[in-house]
Scaffold this active site. Sequence first.
Site, PDB file in Angstrom:
ATOM      1  CG  ASN A   1     -11.531  -3.156  -7.039  1.00  0.00           C
ATOM      2  OD1 ASN A   1     -12.161  -2.735  -7.998  1.00  0.00           O
ATOM      3  ND2 ASN A   1     -10.666  -4.146  -7.130  1.00  0.00           N
TER       4      ASN A   1
ATOM      5  CD  GLU B   1      -2.554 -12.375 -10.354  1.00  0.00           C
ATOM      6  OE1 GLU B   1      -1.501 -11.744 -10.118  1.00  0.00           O
ATOM      7  OE2 GLU B   1      -3.672 -11.834 -10.455  1.00  0.00           O
TER       8      GLU B   1
ATOM      9  CE1 TYR C   1      -4.118  -1.940   0.450  1.00  0.00           C
ATOM     10  CE2 TYR C   1      -2.719  -3.285   1.851  1.00  0.00           C
ATOM     11  CZ  TYR C   1      -3.883  -3.121   1.137  1.00  0.00           C
ATOM     12  OH  TYR C   1      -4.821  -4.118   1.113  1.00  0.00           O
TER      13      TYR C   1
ATOM     14  CB  CYS D   1      -7.749  -4.449  -4.825  1.00  0.00           C
ATOM     15  SG  CYS D   1      -9.157  -5.530  -4.648  1.00  0.00           S
ATOM     16  CG  HIS D   2      -5.849 -10.189  -6.381  1.00  0.00           C
ATOM     17  ND1 HIS D   2      -6.673  -9.696  -7.370  1.00  0.00           N
ATOM     18  CD2 HIS D   2      -4.858 -10.867  -7.011  1.00  0.00           C
ATOM     19  CE1 HIS D   2      -6.199 -10.080  -8.555  1.00  0.00           C
ATOM     20  NE2 HIS D   2      -5.098 -10.788  -8.360  1.00  0.00           N
TER      21      HIS D   2
END
Length: 153
Positions: free
Chosen positions: A113, A148, A90, A121-122
Site C-alpha cells: 500500500n 480510531e 484478510y 490497511c491498518h
Amino acid sequence: MIYSSLFIWEEKRFYLSADDTAVIGIGFDKPESTVWQDKGILLQCTSELEEYFSGKRQAFDVPISFNGTDFQNDVWQKLLEIPYGRVMSYSDLAKAMGKPKAARAIGSACNKNPIAVIVPCHRVVGKNGSLTGYAGGIGIKEKLLEVEKNGLK
C-alpha cells in the site's frame, strides 16, 4: 515532478509524496529523487493527518492516486470502504472482493500500500483478530487502531 515533505507523529516519520494533483505516497522510507517542498496538496495532507491523529477527522478529503497492478488497485480501493474504527480480516476482505482464496495475495497488496493511513490497511487484521504485519511495524498499526478507537468517543 514529485514533491515530498515529512510528517512526524509520536516520533514516527511519515514521508509524504505528491505530484501536482494528488498525494501518491505516505510511507515510512525516505523517498529518493524528489523535491523537498511543501506544495499545497502536501500542506492539505499534513493538516488532515494532524486532524486525524488528534481525533478530529475520520475521513480524508485530500486527493490521492495510486499506481499498482489491477489487483493491488482493487484491494487498495476496497480498503477505503472499511469504516473508521472498524477492522476486517484478510479472509473477510477476500470474500468481500469475491476472491475467497486470495487472503494471502490481499495481505501482499496491503504490504505494498503506497498511501499509509489514508488508505487504511491498518484496519486489516488476522482471522482471529490478531494484529499482523504492517509496513510501519505492528506498534504503529496498534497505535493507529487506538487513535480510531479513541476518536469514536
